[in-house]
Design a protein around this motif. Structure first.
Motif, PDB file in Angstrom:
ATOM      1  N   VAL A 114      84.657 -11.408  10.853  1.00 15.58           N
ATOM      2  CA  VAL A 114      84.639 -10.352  11.860  1.00 15.58           C
ATOM      3  C   VAL A 114      84.115  -9.056  11.262  1.00 15.58           C
ATOM      4  CG1 VAL A 114      86.060  -8.931  13.387  1.00 15.58           C
ATOM      5  CG2 VAL A 114      86.497 -11.386  13.209  1.00 15.58           C
ATOM      6  N   ARG A 115      84.598  -8.721  10.064  1.00 14.18           N
ATOM      7  CA  ARG A 115      84.167  -7.485   9.408  1.00 14.18           C
ATOM      8  C   ARG A 115      82.661  -7.514   9.154  1.00 14.18           C
ATOM      9  NH1 ARG A 115      86.855  -8.091   5.243  1.00 14.18           N
ATOM     10  NH2 ARG A 115      88.793  -7.140   6.010  1.00 14.18           N
ATOM     11  N   THR A 116      82.177  -8.646   8.651  1.00 10.71           N
ATOM     12  CA  THR A 116      80.740  -8.768   8.370  1.00 10.71           C
ATOM     13  C   THR A 116      79.915  -8.637   9.638  1.00 10.71           C
ATOM     14  OG1 THR A 116      81.178 -10.194   6.468  1.00 10.71           O
ATOM     15  CG2 THR A 116      78.963 -10.277   7.413  1.00 10.71           C
ATOM     16  N   GLU A 117      80.380  -9.260  10.717  1.00  8.73           N
ATOM     17  CA  GLU A 117      79.660  -9.208  11.987  1.00  8.73           C
ATOM     18  C   GLU A 117      79.561  -7.772  12.498  1.00  8.73           C
ATOM     19  OE1 GLU A 117      77.674 -10.182  15.477  1.00  8.73           O
ATOM     20  OE2 GLU A 117      77.994 -11.373  13.665  1.00  8.73           O
ATOM     21  N   ILE A 118      80.664  -7.054  12.446  1.00  8.53           N
ATOM     22  CA  ILE A 118      80.659  -5.674  12.932  1.00  8.53           C
ATOM     23  C   ILE A 118      79.766  -4.791  12.058  1.00  8.53           C
ATOM     24  CG2 ILE A 118      82.097  -3.607  13.196  1.00  8.53           C
ATOM     25  CD1 ILE A 118      84.366  -5.422  14.114  1.00  8.53           C
ATOM     26  N   GLN A 119      79.873  -4.931  10.739  1.00 15.07           N
ATOM     27  CA  GLN A 119      79.124  -4.067   9.836  1.00 15.07           C
ATOM     28  C   GLN A 119      77.624  -4.331   9.861  1.00 15.07           C
ATOM     29  OE1 GLN A 119      81.052  -4.667   6.043  1.00 15.07           O
ATOM     30  NE2 GLN A 119      82.599  -3.096   6.429  1.00 15.07           N
ATOM     31  N   THR A 120      77.220  -5.516  10.294  1.00 12.89           N
ATOM     32  CA  THR A 120      75.782  -5.846  10.292  1.00 12.89           C
ATOM     33  C   THR A 120      75.143  -5.701  11.668  1.00 12.89           C
ATOM     34  OG1 THR A 120      76.328  -8.201  10.589  1.00 12.89           O
ATOM     35  CG2 THR A 120      75.973  -7.414   8.331  1.00 12.89           C
ATOM     36  N   ARG A 121      75.908  -5.302  12.663  1.00 14.58           N
ATOM     37  CA  ARG A 121      75.312  -5.121  13.990  1.00 14.58           C
ATOM     38  C   ARG A 121      74.446  -3.872  14.012  1.00 14.58           C
ATOM     39  NH1 ARG A 121      78.974  -7.323  18.954  1.00 14.58           N
ATOM     40  NH2 ARG A 121      79.146  -9.435  18.139  1.00 14.58           N
ATOM     41  N   PRO A 122      73.210  -3.980  14.486  1.00 15.79           N
ATOM     42  CA  PRO A 122      72.305  -2.809  14.516  1.00 15.79           C
ATOM     43  C   PRO A 122      72.897  -1.631  15.282  1.00 15.79           C
ATOM     44  CG  PRO A 122      71.092  -4.841  14.953  1.00 15.79           C
ATOM     45  CD  PRO A 122      72.546  -5.209  14.942  1.00 15.79           C
ATOM     46  N   THR A 123      73.715  -1.914  16.304  1.00 18.15           N
ATOM     47  CA  THR A 123      74.322  -0.850  17.105  1.00 18.15           C
ATOM     48  C   THR A 123      75.125   0.112  16.250  1.00 18.15           C
ATOM     49  OG1 THR A 123      74.519  -2.419  18.928  1.00 18.15           O
ATOM     50  CG2 THR A 123      75.793  -0.392  19.114  1.00 18.15           C
ATOM     51  N   PHE A 124      75.725  -0.404  15.175  1.00 14.94           N
ATOM     52  CA  PHE A 124      76.615   0.406  14.356  1.00 14.94           C
ATOM     53  C   PHE A 124      75.964   0.841  13.043  1.00 14.94           C
ATOM     54  CE2 PHE A 124      79.783  -2.682  16.381  1.00 14.94           C
ATOM     55  CZ  PHE A 124      79.870  -1.898  17.530  1.00 14.94           C
ATOM     56  N   GLN A 125      74.675   0.684  12.911  1.00 13.26           N
ATOM     57  CA  GLN A 125      74.002   1.035  11.671  1.00 13.26           C
ATOM     58  C   GLN A 125      73.268   2.360  11.809  1.00 13.26           C
ATOM     59  OE1 GLN A 125      71.549  -2.316  10.657  1.00 13.26           O
ATOM     60  NE2 GLN A 125      73.275  -3.577   9.995  1.00 13.26           N
ATOM     61  N   GLY A 126      73.251   3.131  10.741  1.00 15.50           N
ATOM     62  CA  GLY A 126      72.546   4.393  10.737  1.00 15.50           C
ATOM     63  C   GLY A 126      71.069   4.205  10.413  1.00 15.50           C
ATOM     64  N   SER A 127      70.375   5.315  10.217  1.00 16.88           N
ATOM     65  CA  SER A 127      68.941   5.259   9.936  1.00 16.88           C
ATOM     66  C   SER A 127      68.633   4.581   8.615  1.00 16.88           C
ATOM     67  CB  SER A 127      68.360   6.679   9.930  1.00 16.88           C
ATOM     68  OG  SER A 127      69.046   7.480   8.973  1.00 16.88           O
ATOM     69  N   ASP A 128      69.649   4.519   7.720  1.00 16.04           N
ATOM     70  CA  ASP A 128      69.434   3.864   6.432  1.00 16.04           C
ATOM     71  C   ASP A 128      69.704   2.361   6.492  1.00 16.04           C
ATOM     72  OD1 ASP A 128      72.145   3.940   6.802  1.00 16.04           O
ATOM     73  OD2 ASP A 128      72.621   4.877   4.867  1.00 16.04           O
ATOM     74  N   GLY A 129      70.046   1.843   7.686  1.00 18.48           N
ATOM     75  CA  GLY A 129      70.291   0.418   7.843  1.00 18.48           C
ATOM     76  C   GLY A 129      71.672  -0.021   7.397  1.00 18.48           C
ATOM     77  N   LYS A 130      72.538   0.941   7.087  1.00 21.49           N
ATOM     78  CA  LYS A 130      73.889   0.608   6.648  1.00 21.49           C
ATOM     79  C   LYS A 130      74.897   0.950   7.741  1.00 21.49           C
ATOM     80  CE  LYS A 130      72.807   1.341   1.747  1.00 21.49           C
ATOM     81  NZ  LYS A 130      73.145   2.094   0.521  1.00 21.49           N
ATOM     82  N   PHE A 131      76.080   0.352   7.636  1.00 19.30           N
ATOM     83  CA  PHE A 131      77.127   0.571   8.618  1.00 19.30           C
ATOM     84  C   PHE A 131      77.483   2.050   8.672  1.00 19.30           C
ATOM     85  CE2 PHE A 131      81.742   0.907   9.561  1.00 19.30           C
ATOM     86  CZ  PHE A 131      81.709   0.435  10.871  1.00 19.30           C
ATOM     87  N   ASP A 132      77.502   2.599   9.892  1.00 18.76           N
ATOM     88  CA  ASP A 132      77.790   4.011  10.109  1.00 18.76           C
ATOM     89  C   ASP A 132      79.094   4.107  10.892  1.00 18.76           C
ATOM     90  OD1 ASP A 132      77.955   6.632  11.073  1.00 18.76           O
ATOM     91  OD2 ASP A 132      75.776   6.874  11.038  1.00 18.76           O
ATOM     92  N   ARG A 133      80.134   4.552  10.223  1.00 20.56           N
ATOM     93  CA  ARG A 133      81.455   4.598  10.853  1.00 20.56           C
ATOM     94  C   ARG A 133      81.464   5.515  12.081  1.00 20.56           C
ATOM     95  NH1 ARG A 133      86.364   1.674  10.335  1.00 20.56           N
ATOM     96  NH2 ARG A 133      87.804   2.828  11.655  1.00 20.56           N
TER      97      ARG A 133
END
Length: 630
Positions: A114-133
């Motif tokens: 679940v954590r991996t799925e959420i962190q890799t979703r484009p919706t939640f990623q910043g301009s650097d392609g990383k998870f953006d809280r």
């Protein structure tokens, strides 16, 4: 078997099917999955096995559907006729069936998955392609979700994906079928063609009355006039009432103060953030960076090996994290904040730039505030005005007198059809907006002289109308429409003459005639089109009529055909046939194969849904469902 089912979760086909058939948590939105078994108010719209779909969950999904489809203002009766709520519930029921089956097969997702799925979703990623809280929390806020609710949504989604992946695994299209479709749709053809405008054909001779009468007798229905109704109505709109409402100076002042941020431009700050593992690290970094000039901060941060997260530009109200808002907007100038503990742990923020806000004076926005306040109050008074109109009419007043008694003048329409057009076919201006007015005006049970009930429009206005007269739909006699019949006869005759010419030119081209000579003698323009598909479309935007393209795909090289496009006939001779192997790239065949695989997978998933409906009892409660329209 279970291992195979889980392994198939990664299938892109399964994910495509999941996207098509399962309601996305961000597309529909529910408050949380914690209470799926019991709705907050005890109402249930559907029961799937031992799972309840609560009215609250259903209501949120329905409202989300209306928003995404831009149907927020749709009339409830129209929505009911279109069966919108049932369509939403059908999708929710299908989703729940898949979840129930996934549970029966013991399909689930670990916390790491679940954590991996959420962190890799484009919706939640910043301009650097990383998870953006921050993006994650903003999405939760916008969709009315709690973080535990999101986790459960994703957990269920992964389980559904495992189930659907297992069902669709290996659903590949037969090679023979792919080849046949590839060669059929991949083939391209080329042609030379000339365009013959219909208007370029000589006008036919004037018809006599015998010819016109015969034409009229054959096509009487073309000249039928629609039913027309004349009516009187009183429209109670918020806009009409607003002009009668006095707004006090105190109310204007209070509204100005309350809306100052909205009326003006709030201060904006461009913010970046650095996250730390401990309070000590954050405070040490803050002290070091505080001594660095603003223009050198990025270089210093990079030199210190820290990761700078660019958050972008925000007003204070636009920052969902209170600690971040307090820290960044307490600075009087661009620079580094003190260390603070926020939703993401210990942080230091950098204010890169500050864009000053602006506040209009009361005099600058007085008229706007006065109009808005009057209109707000008018919306609340529409219903009261409607009741007063009904009461006045019930006491024996005419509709005109009843309208005058509430200060609204009755309006008249001499003649209009059910589509809002006048006797000449031109749309009438200033009709009450929406579909409801004309639907009620043309109700079968309203006869001439009848007054309808008080009704509500799609824009929250109310109206009462009287049908003054009805002109039934009828076919006018020949004499009254002779000029119209003549114009139609002339247009038809010219079209037939142009088509006959096109047939002749196609025959000449098909017999190896000189296209340039034929075009010159007919004042036609010559063109070529290369490598067009069966729909007539070629690369670069060139195209011929799709019906003509279809004809040419059935001919041998050198043969000709014709078709009509807008106000011209296009006559074309086939010059080249290019097989699929030479006409399209390899991706074309792959796309066909993939599309067929998705189609087959769709069928499999649909069959699964049908089978589950037979195995898992589903009960719906129409009286609860209908509440969503109120």
């Amino acid at each position: 078997m279970l291992q195979k089912m889980r392994a198939s979760t990664g299938s892109w086909i399964a994910k495509a099917i999941l996207g098509l058939l399962v309601l996305s948590f961000l597309g529909w939105g529910v408050s949380s999955y914690e209470g799926l078994g019991n709705s907050a108010n005890g109402d249930t719209v559907a029961k799937v096995g031992d799972r309840d779909i609560s009215f609250q969950e259903f209501y949120i999904a329905y409202q989300r559907f209306l928003q995404t489809q831009r149907l927020d203002s749709i009339d409830s009766d129209v929505a009911r006729q279109l069966n919108l709520a049932n369509n939403v519930l059908q999708n929710m029921t299908l989703r729940t069936l898949y979840e129930a089956e996934a549970d029966r097969k013991d399909l689930t997702a670990s916390d790491d998955m679940v954590r991996t799925e959420i962190q890799t979703r484009p919706t939640f990623q910043g301009s650097d392609g990383k998870f953006d809280r921050l993006r994650f929390e903003t999405a939760l806020q916008q969709n009315g979700l709690t973080e535990p609710g999101m986790v459960e949504l994703v957990r269920h989604e992964i389980a559904r994906s495992q189930l659907l992946g297992a069902v669709t695994a290996g659903s590949a299209a037969p090679e023979a079928l792919v080849d046949r479709i590839y060669h059929f749709f991949g083939e391209r053809r080329s042609a030379e063609y000339l365009t013959l405008p219909i208007a370029s054909v000589d006008a036919p001779s004037e018809p006599d009355d015998t010819a016109l009468q015969a034409f009229y007798d054959e096509r009487k229905e073309d000249f039928r006039r629609p039913e027309l109704r004349g009516m009187t109505y009183v429209l109670i709109s918020p806009e009409a009432i607003a002009g009668t409402i006095d707004v006090s100076e105190d109310d204007i002042q209070a509204s100005y103060e309350a809306r100052l941020g909205e009326l003006g431009q709030p201060e904006q700050r461009d913010i970046s953030q650095i996250l730390f593992n401990s309070e000590e690290d954050a405070k040490a970094a803050s002290e070091t960076l505080a001594a660095v000039p603003v223009e050198e901060l990025k270089d210093k941060i990079a030199e210190m090996g820290l990761q700078l997260i660019e958050l972008g530009q925000f007003s204070r109200q636009g920052i969902p994290n209170d600690a971040l808002a307090e820290a960044t907007f307490s600075l009087e100038a661009p620079g580094v904040t003190s260390a603070f503990e926020g939703a993401f742990g210990w942080s230091v923020a950098i204010v890169n730039t500050i864009q000053e806000g602006s506040e209009p004076t009361l005099d600058e926005v007085r008229d706007q505030i006065t109009r808005d306040l009057a209109l707000d109050r008018a919306y609340d008074e529409v219903f009261d005005y409607g009741k007063k109109l009904e009461d006045a009419f019930a006491q024996g007043m005419t509709l005109e007198e009843a309208g005058a008694s509430i200060g609204i003048e009755a309006k008249k329409i001499d003649a209009v059809d059910a589509q809002g057009r006048g006797p000449d076919g031109t749309p009438l201006a200033d009709l009450p907006a929406g579909l409801t007015f004309l639907q009620k005006a043309f109700a079968d049970d309203l006869k001439a002289g009848d007054v309808g009930f008080l009704e509500t429009t799609e824009s929250n206005a109310m109206f009462m109308l009287r049908v003054d007269n009805i002109t039934p739909a009828a076919i006018p006699d020949f004499a009254s429409v002779r000029d119209e019949v003549k114009a139609a006869w002339m247009k038809d005759a010219r079209y037939q003459a142009a088509e006959l010419r096109a047939q002749t030119l196609a025959a000449q081209l098909g017999e190896a005639g000189d296209v340039a000579m034929i075009a010159a003698s007919n004042n036609a323009e010559v063109n070529t089109i290369e490598n067009f598909a069966r729909n007539g479309q070629a690369a670069g935007g060139a195209r011929i009529p799709d019906a003509l393209a279809s004809e040419l795909f059935g001919l041998d090289t050198g043969k000709a055909a014709y078709g009509v496009q807008d106000d011209a006939f296009v006559i074309a001779r086939l010059t080249k046939i290019t097989p699929a192997e030479a006409a399209v790239d390899g991706d074309f065949r792959k796309n066909i194969s993939d599309a067929l695989a998705v189609g087959m997978s769709n069928d499999l998933v649909e069959q699964l849904g049908v089978a589950l409906q037979k195995e898992i009892e589903t009960t719906t409660y129409p009286e609860v469902i209908d509440r969503v329209y109120r």
